[in-house]
Enzyme design. Structure first.
Site, PDB file in Angstrom:
ATOM      1  N   ARG A  70       0.825  -1.202   0.000  1.00 17.76           N
ATOM      2  CA  ARG A  70       0.000   0.000   0.000  1.00 17.76           C
ATOM      3  C   ARG A  70       0.869   1.267   0.000  1.00 17.76           C
ATOM      4  NH1 ARG A  70      -4.112  -0.652   4.680  1.00 17.76           N
ATOM      5  NH2 ARG A  70      -4.858   1.350   3.901  1.00 17.76           N
ATOM      6  N   GLN A 101      -9.836   9.857   7.676  1.00 18.89           N
ATOM      7  CA  GLN A 101      -9.689   8.455   8.044  1.00 18.89           C
ATOM      8  C   GLN A 101      -8.532   7.833   7.257  1.00 18.89           C
ATOM      9  OE1 GLN A 101     -13.835   6.419   8.439  1.00 18.89           O
ATOM     10  NE2 GLN A 101     -14.079   8.092   6.977  1.00 18.89           N
ATOM     11  N   HIS A 119      -6.838   7.719  11.883  1.00 16.07           N
ATOM     12  CA  HIS A 119      -6.414   6.323  11.809  1.00 16.07           C
ATOM     13  C   HIS A 119      -4.936   6.150  11.559  1.00 16.07           C
ATOM     14  CE1 HIS A 119     -10.832   5.259  10.631  1.00 16.07           C
ATOM     15  NE2 HIS A 119     -10.702   5.488  11.914  1.00 16.07           N
ATOM     16  N   CYS A 150      13.679  -2.365  22.277  1.00 14.44           N
ATOM     17  CA  CYS A 150      13.320  -3.584  23.036  1.00 14.44           C
ATOM     18  C   CYS A 150      13.350  -4.836  22.182  1.00 14.44           C
ATOM     19  CB  CYS A 150      11.918  -3.433  23.636  1.00 14.44           C
ATOM     20  SG  CYS A 150      10.597  -3.521  22.394  1.00 14.44           S
ATOM     21  N   GLY A 187     -16.330  11.070   0.517  1.00 12.44           N
ATOM     22  CA  GLY A 187     -15.639   9.859   0.089  1.00 12.44           C
ATOM     23  C   GLY A 187     -15.484   8.813   1.164  1.00 12.44           C
ATOM     24  N   SER A 189     -17.520   5.445   3.222  1.00 10.22           N
ATOM     25  CA  SER A 189     -18.672   4.538   3.235  1.00 10.22           C
ATOM     26  C   SER A 189     -19.488   4.723   4.507  1.00 10.22           C
ATOM     27  CB  SER A 189     -18.193   3.085   3.136  1.00 10.22           C
ATOM     28  OG  SER A 189     -17.243   2.820   4.158  1.00 10.22           O
TER      29      SER A 189
HETATM   30  C1  BV8 Z   1     -12.609   1.325  18.109  1.00 13.34           C
HETATM   31  C2  BV8 Z   1      -6.507   2.106   9.289  1.00 13.34           C
HETATM   32  C3  BV8 Z   1     -12.819   1.375  20.446  1.00 13.34           C
HETATM   33  C4  BV8 Z   1      -5.844   0.835   8.944  1.00 13.34           C
HETATM   34  C5  BV8 Z   1      -8.900   1.663   9.581  1.00 13.34           C
HETATM   35  C6  BV8 Z   1     -15.835  -5.182  17.644  1.00 13.34           C
HETATM   36  C7  BV8 Z   1     -14.651  -5.027  18.359  1.00 13.34           C
HETATM   37  C8  BV8 Z   1     -13.953  -3.835  18.373  1.00 13.34           C
HETATM   38  C9  BV8 Z   1     -14.422  -2.750  17.672  1.00 13.34           C
HETATM   39  C10 BV8 Z   1     -15.592  -2.933  16.959  1.00 13.34           C
HETATM   40  C11 BV8 Z   1     -16.313  -4.098  16.940  1.00 13.34           C
HETATM   41  N1  BV8 Z   1     -17.406  -3.932  16.135  1.00 13.34           N
HETATM   42  C12 BV8 Z   1     -17.398  -2.679  15.656  1.00 13.34           C
HETATM   43  C13 BV8 Z   1     -16.318  -2.066  16.149  1.00 13.34           C
HETATM   44  C14 BV8 Z   1     -15.908  -0.766  15.884  1.00 13.34           C
HETATM   45  C15 BV8 Z   1     -14.984  -0.837  14.673  1.00 13.34           C
HETATM   46  C16 BV8 Z   1     -15.847  -0.663  13.446  1.00 13.34           C
HETATM   47  O1  BV8 Z   1     -16.328   0.421  13.204  1.00 13.34           O
HETATM   48  N2  BV8 Z   1     -16.058  -1.730  12.679  1.00 13.34           N
HETATM   49  C17 BV8 Z   1     -16.940  -1.631  11.537  1.00 13.34           C
HETATM   50  C18 BV8 Z   1     -16.267  -2.218  10.302  1.00 13.34           C
HETATM   51  C19 BV8 Z   1     -18.242  -2.329  11.883  1.00 13.34           C
HETATM   52  N3  BV8 Z   1     -14.083   0.283  14.862  1.00 13.34           N
HETATM   53  C20 BV8 Z   1     -12.902   0.102  15.447  1.00 13.34           C
HETATM   54  O2  BV8 Z   1     -12.431  -0.975  15.740  1.00 13.34           O
HETATM   55  C21 BV8 Z   1     -12.170   1.392  15.748  1.00 13.34           C
HETATM   56  N4  BV8 Z   1     -11.726   1.380  17.117  1.00 13.34           N
HETATM   57  O3  BV8 Z   1     -13.800   1.212  17.965  1.00 13.34           O
HETATM   58  O4  BV8 Z   1     -11.981   1.418  19.342  1.00 13.34           O
HETATM   59  C22 BV8 Z   1     -12.876  -0.053  20.858  1.00 13.34           C
HETATM   60  C23 BV8 Z   1     -11.698  -0.697  21.155  1.00 13.34           C
HETATM   61  C24 BV8 Z   1     -11.760  -2.011  21.586  1.00 13.34           C
HETATM   62  C25 BV8 Z   1     -12.993  -2.656  21.681  1.00 13.34           C
HETATM   63  C26 BV8 Z   1     -14.174  -1.995  21.332  1.00 13.34           C
HETATM   64  C27 BV8 Z   1     -14.111  -0.689  20.921  1.00 13.34           C
HETATM   65  C28 BV8 Z   1     -10.944   1.516  14.854  1.00 13.34           C
HETATM   66  C29 BV8 Z   1     -11.384   1.727  13.434  1.00 13.34           C
HETATM   67  C30 BV8 Z   1     -10.171   2.059  12.570  1.00 13.34           C
HETATM   68  C31 BV8 Z   1      -9.798   0.862  11.728  1.00 13.34           C
HETATM   69  N5  BV8 Z   1      -8.716   1.241  10.810  1.00 13.34           N
HETATM   70  N6  BV8 Z   1      -7.885   2.091   8.816  1.00 13.34           N
HETATM   71  C32 BV8 Z   1      -5.648   0.703   7.457  1.00 13.34           C
HETATM   72  O5  BV8 Z   1      -6.021   1.607   6.674  1.00 13.34           O
HETATM   73  O6  BV8 Z   1      -5.086  -0.333   7.063  1.00 13.34           O
HETATM   74  S1  BV8 Z   1     -10.479   1.780   8.995  1.00 13.34           S
HETATM   75  C33 BV8 Z   1     -10.673   1.577   7.316  1.00 13.34           C
HETATM   76  O7  BV8 Z   1     -12.024   1.919   7.064  1.00 13.34           O
HETATM   77  C34 BV8 Z   1     -10.023   2.530   6.372  1.00 13.34           C
HETATM   78  O8  BV8 Z   1      -8.662   2.697   6.559  1.00 13.34           O
HETATM   79  C35 BV8 Z   1     -10.770   3.805   6.526  1.00 13.34           C
HETATM   80  O9  BV8 Z   1     -10.031   4.574   7.440  1.00 13.34           O
HETATM   81  C36 BV8 Z   1     -12.061   3.330   7.139  1.00 13.34           C
HETATM   82  C37 BV8 Z   1     -13.283   3.812   6.474  1.00 13.34           C
HETATM   83  O10 BV8 Z   1     -13.238   3.387   5.125  1.00 13.34           O
HETATM   84  P1  BV8 Z   1     -13.525   4.505   4.018  1.00 13.34           P
HETATM   85  O11 BV8 Z   1     -12.467   5.532   4.113  1.00 13.34           O
HETATM   86  O12 BV8 Z   1     -14.930   4.956   4.124  1.00 13.34           O
HETATM   87  O13 BV8 Z   1     -13.288   3.701   2.688  1.00 13.34           O
HETATM   88  P2  BV8 Z   1     -14.277   2.654   2.014  1.00 13.34           P
HETATM   89  O14 BV8 Z   1     -13.463   1.882   1.042  1.00 13.34           O
HETATM   90  O15 BV8 Z   1     -15.074   1.932   3.048  1.00 13.34           O
HETATM   91  O16 BV8 Z   1     -15.314   3.567   1.236  1.00 13.34           O
HETATM   92  C38 BV8 Z   1     -14.860   4.399   0.177  1.00 13.34           C
HETATM   93  C39 BV8 Z   1     -15.983   5.356  -0.119  1.00 13.34           C
HETATM   94  O17 BV8 Z   1     -15.557   6.268  -1.111  1.00 13.34           O
HETATM   95  C40 BV8 Z   1     -17.231   4.674  -0.648  1.00 13.34           C
HETATM   96  O18 BV8 Z   1     -18.365   5.236  -0.026  1.00 13.34           O
HETATM   97  C41 BV8 Z   1     -17.215   5.046  -2.138  1.00 13.34           C
HETATM   98  O19 BV8 Z   1     -18.529   5.149  -2.678  1.00 13.34           O
HETATM   99  C42 BV8 Z   1     -16.549   6.389  -2.096  1.00 13.34           C
HETATM  100  N7  BV8 Z   1     -15.868   6.809  -3.325  1.00 13.34           N
HETATM  101  C43 BV8 Z   1     -15.153   6.038  -4.179  1.00 13.34           C
HETATM  102  N8  BV8 Z   1     -14.637   6.822  -5.159  1.00 13.34           N
HETATM  103  C44 BV8 Z   1     -15.032   8.098  -4.889  1.00 13.34           C
HETATM  104  C45 BV8 Z   1     -15.814   8.094  -3.729  1.00 13.34           C
HETATM  105  N9  BV8 Z   1     -16.351   9.208  -3.207  1.00 13.34           N
HETATM  106  C46 BV8 Z   1     -16.113  10.367  -3.856  1.00 13.34           C
HETATM  107  N10 BV8 Z   1     -15.368  10.458  -4.978  1.00 13.34           N
HETATM  108  C47 BV8 Z   1     -14.808   9.352  -5.520  1.00 13.34           C
HETATM  109  N11 BV8 Z   1     -14.080   9.460  -6.653  1.00 13.34           N
END
Ligand code: BV8
Length: 247
Positions: A70, A101, A119, A150, A187, A189
């Site tokens: 990436r 994000q 993030h 470490c 941009g 989801s």
């Molecule tokens: C947390 C970094 C508190 C890494 C990312 C069970 C256990 C623990 C937590 C959870 C759980 N169940 C739910 C959760 C919460 C969880 C969560 O939300 N899960 C979801 C999937 C259900 N969240 C977490 O875990 C967060 N921490 O809650 O801590 C906690 C702690 C312990 C226990 C409980 C709670 C941490 C979340 C961060 C994860 N890391 N990224 C990496 O990148 O490798 S998140 C990942 O998704 C991405 O990196 C990005 O940051 C994030 C969101 O994605 P998007 O940016 O929206 O991208 P996506 O592809 O989805 O969508 C693209 C969009 O663009 C689409 O809508 C498309 O239509 C649009 N698009 C495309 N082209 C265009 C466009 N728009 C405009 N113009 C264009 N040209």
């Protein structure tokens, strides 16, 4: 593309603006979004599986190589007109906060100054054992290096699923959402929490909230205005309509 006058007027007059971006703003730079189907040798892996501490614990080399891949995609990419439009907007608004994000660093490369990285960032590293930052001049492509303090494994300084967001970044983001008069959600989801709560926090605090996306998603119908067009085209058009000029 038709941009409603109400948005143009609000942007022209706004003193306090907050923006949340997701992977969609980098799509027109050629960086695949997080939920785009992965290609090549990564096609068989689910990003949400790889972006977790358990995955790194189970197979640090695989996860490290995915992030190295990436990084290579981002290094080959350039900011697109959508990134540049947001950097221009920051210069025109008194109180402007760009919350992202994304971990690709493209907003800063586009000239945005005040960027809140919820993030983390692909090009920063920390020790998986002591959690302290690790400076790497170059990141080896094949396997994670060892922490000089470490001996623990070095990991990318990104927030994995199940991990807490950087507390200061989250506090800054919530404060910006609560005080802004205009919130642009671009941009994303809208499925990942707590980031996806920010537009709703802004709306409940009285901001006018706008989604810019290419298709309806989890936020559909929850914000004041939803505009469907690529952000790399719509944002420059919005800046031209509101301010008459874009870089
Ligand atoms: C947390 C970094 C508190 C890494 C990312 C069970 C256990 C623990 C937590 C959870 C759980 N169940 C739910 C959760 C919460 C969880 C969560 O939300 N899960 C979801 C999937 C259900 N969240 C977490 O875990 C967060 N921490 O809650 O801590 C906690 C702690 C312990 C226990 C409980 C709670 C941490 C979340 C961060 C994860 N890391 N990224 C990496 O990148 O490798 S998140 C990942 O998704 C991405 O990196 C990005 O940051 C994030 C969101 O994605 P998007 O940016 O929206 O991208 P996506 O592809 O989805 O969508 C693209 C969009 O663009 C689409 O809508 C498309 O239509 C649009 N698009 C495309 N082209 C265009 C466009 N728009 C405009 N113009 C264009 N040209």
């Amino acid at each position: 593309m038709q941009i409603p006058d109400t948005l143009i007027e609000r942007l022209r007059k706004a003193q306090r603006v907050a923006v949340l971006t997701g992977a969609g703003v980098s799509a027109e730079s050629g960086v695949p979004t997080f939920r785009d189907a992965q290609t090549g040798l990564w096609a068989r892996y689910d990003p949400a599986e790889l972006a977790s501490p358990d995955a790194f614990r189970a197979n640090p080399t695989l996860v490290w190589q995915w992030y190295a891949y990436r990084r290579s995609l981002v290094e080959a990419a350039a900011p697109n007109p959508g990134h540049l439009a947001l950097a221009d907007l920051e210069r025109r608004v008194a109180d402007f906060t760009l919350i992202t994000q994304n971990v690709d660093g493209l907003h800063r490369r586009a000239g945005s100054q005040n960027v809140v990285e919820l993030h983390g960032n692909l090009f920063r590293y920390r020790c998986f054992s002591d959690d302290e930052p690790v400076e790497l001049t170059t990141a080896p492509p094949d396997a994670p290096p060892r922490c000089p303090r470490c001996g623990g494994l070095v990991r990318p300084d990104v927030v994995w699923f199940g991990e807490l967001l950087p507390p200061q970044a989250w506090r800054t983001a919530v404060a910006a959402a609560e005080r802004c008069e205009l919130f642009l959600c671009i941009g994303t989801s809208g499925v990942v929490r707590p980031a996806a709560d920010l537009p709703l926090i802004a709306r409940s605090a009285g901001a006018y909230t706008v989604e810019i996306n290419i298709a309806p998603g989890a936020l559909d119908g929850l914000l004041d205005l939803h505009l469907y067009a690529p952000s790399g085209r719509l944002l420059p058009a919005l800046m031209t309509a509101a301010f008459g000029h874009t870089p």
